[in-house]
Scaffold this active site. Structure first.
Site, PDB file in Angstrom:
ATOM      1  N   ARG A  30       0.820  -1.213   0.000  1.00 52.52           N
ATOM      2  CA  ARG A  30       0.000   0.000   0.000  1.00 52.52           C
ATOM      3  C   ARG A  30       0.853   1.263   0.000  1.00 52.52           C
ATOM      4  NH1 ARG A  30      -4.581  -1.770   4.449  1.00 52.52           N
ATOM      5  NH2 ARG A  30      -5.518  -3.445   3.231  1.00 52.52           N
ATOM      6  N   ASP A  64      -7.066  -3.329  -7.092  1.00 57.77           N
ATOM      7  CA  ASP A  64      -7.839  -3.781  -5.948  1.00 57.77           C
ATOM      8  C   ASP A  64      -8.115  -5.262  -6.109  1.00 57.77           C
ATOM      9  OD1 ASP A  64      -9.636  -2.536  -3.552  1.00 57.77           O
ATOM     10  OD2 ASP A  64     -10.642  -4.277  -4.450  1.00 57.77           O
ATOM     11  N   TYR A  73     -15.197 -12.279   0.157  1.00 50.35           N
ATOM     12  CA  TYR A  73     -15.970 -11.099  -0.218  1.00 50.35           C
ATOM     13  C   TYR A  73     -17.268 -11.499  -0.912  1.00 50.35           C
ATOM     14  CZ  TYR A  73     -12.164  -7.877   0.912  1.00 50.35           C
ATOM     15  OH  TYR A  73     -11.218  -7.139   1.572  1.00 50.35           O
ATOM     16  N   ARG A  88      -3.390   6.333  -0.097  1.00 49.86           N
ATOM     17  CA  ARG A  88      -3.904   7.421   0.724  1.00 49.86           C
ATOM     18  C   ARG A  88      -2.875   8.155   1.569  1.00 49.86           C
ATOM     19  NH1 ARG A  88      -8.493   4.080   3.622  1.00 49.86           N
ATOM     20  NH2 ARG A  88      -6.784   2.545   3.507  1.00 49.86           N
ATOM     21  N   ARG A 114      -6.924  11.628  -7.107  1.00 47.10           N
ATOM     22  CA  ARG A 114      -8.129  10.812  -7.024  1.00 47.10           C
ATOM     23  C   ARG A 114      -9.420  11.613  -6.835  1.00 47.10           C
ATOM     24  NH1 ARG A 114      -9.151   6.149  -4.613  1.00 47.10           N
ATOM     25  NH2 ARG A 114     -11.287   6.880  -4.921  1.00 47.10           N
TER      26      ARG A 114
END
Length: 352
Positions: free
Chosen positions: A37, A86, A161, A41, A50
């Site tokens: 990651r 993702d 998921y 962010r 973004r």
């Protein structure tokens, strides 16, 4: 299909980058480092880029995905880019209705819980992977000699998921399906293995020099359940890329008791989270694989002397392995000060 003559792995075959050497079991002149990651962010340039763009849409925009992948390489000087994507992208590309909900994660409109649900899952059209191939090609053209790592979610995490309908720490419905309906479970995991294998293959064929399989939720499993009901499908996913002869990495969160079984799916390197010292991980894994990790992400907030001492310990314990790639024990927290990551890279390069 084999790698094309202009593929980075072919061009660098006689002089591989430090990361590839470490994955293969060598000890390069300096210990390589990158961060899970690292793109995302924690970077102000990412947040600016973004604005107004949905997460999954960003992943499927080749120019945007490439730029986001490159940002941390430019800023931190890490030894690899990790393809920005993702875990659920191959699910989306197959035509399943999935979206990212802020503060929660991937959410499915219609969970998959019965044999009929699994039978209705659409196959992944190879043509749908064109944005992935394009993004990788753009990225490796900019990276030069810095390798790109391909990214894919392991079949169990994808299945969790689908069954849960969203993120779940314990995967109660998922594990119940595993035991109550083994045939449906096998069909679901087979579908997941096929789409994630194709997703990873598209990245490697287009220019990625290594591939990492993330099993984010495998830590909820017993060793017996992992070995009997999950590992064969992770092996199947990786079978889609073995002929491409690039290093393969497997990582899971909370998987200290599963490390040897994760090794046995057939990888060159096993990622280790922060819960287990690397020398103990090496004892469990044996001498035949490299390790990746395992700085505690919580210590990114600590005063530098505390973090430095921790990094020194990680480097020292990592010397027990045939090869070591420094990383975090999980992903970069979104509120991380980027200058801390840059300082870690500089320190590892100077002291590794």
């Amino acid at each position: 299909m084999s790698l094309h003559d202009s593929h980075p792995s072919v061009l660098q075959r006689n002089d591989p980058p430090a990361l590839i050497r470490a994955y293969r079991g060598e000890r390069p002149a300096r210990t390589p480092v990158w961060f899970m990651r690292q793109a995302g962010r924690s970077l102000p340039e990412y947040r600016e880029l973004r604005v107004g763009t949905d997460m999954l849409d960003a992943c499927l925009n080749p120019e945007l995905a490439s730029e986001i992948t490159l940002q941390p390489v430019r800023r931190h000087g890490v030894d690899a880019g990790i393809f920005f994507s993702d875990i659920v992208i191959p699910v989306r590309l197959s035509g399943v209705d999935v979206r990212i909900v802020a503060g929660r994660g991937p959410v499915l409109e219609s969970p998959v819980r019965t044999a009929a649900d699994v039978a209705s899952l659409p196959p992944l059209d190879p043509a749908a992977l064109a944005p992935i191939r394009d993004a990788v090609a753009l990225t490796v053209a900019e990276l030069g000699t810095t390798p790109l790592i391909g990214f894919a979610g392991a079949p169990y995490t994808l299945a969790s998921y689908l069954v849960e309908g969203g993120p779940s720490k314990e995967q109660l419905k998922t594990r119940a399906l595993m035991h109550s309906d083994p045939e449906t479970w096998a069909a679901l995991l087979t579908w997941c293995a096929e789409i994630t294998g194709a997703f990873l293959a598209a990245q490697i064929e287009a220019g990625a020099s290594a591939g990492q399989l993330f099993d984010s939720w495998a830590g909820s499993l017993s060793l017996a359940d992992y070995t009997n009901h999950v590992a064969p499908f992770s092996t199947r996913a990786l079978d889609a890329v073995r002929h491409l002869d690039v290093p393969l990495v497997h990582f899971g969160v909370g998987t200290g008791e599963l490390l040897a079984a994760m090794r046995d799916v057939g990888v060159d390197t096993v990622g280790v989270d922060w819960r287990l010292p690397l020398d103990e991980a090496v004892r469990r894994l044996g001498p035949g694989v490299s390790v990746q990790g395992n700085i505690d992400p919580a210590l990114l907030r600590a005063p530098w002397p505390v973090l430095e001492a921790h990094i020194v310990a990680v480097l020292e314990r990592g010397r027990a392995a045939r090869g070591h790639v420094v990383n975090l024990g999980h992903g970069v927290p979104p509120d991380t000060d980027p200058t801390v990551l840059t300082r870690i890279v500089e320190f590892v390069h100077a002291n590794g």
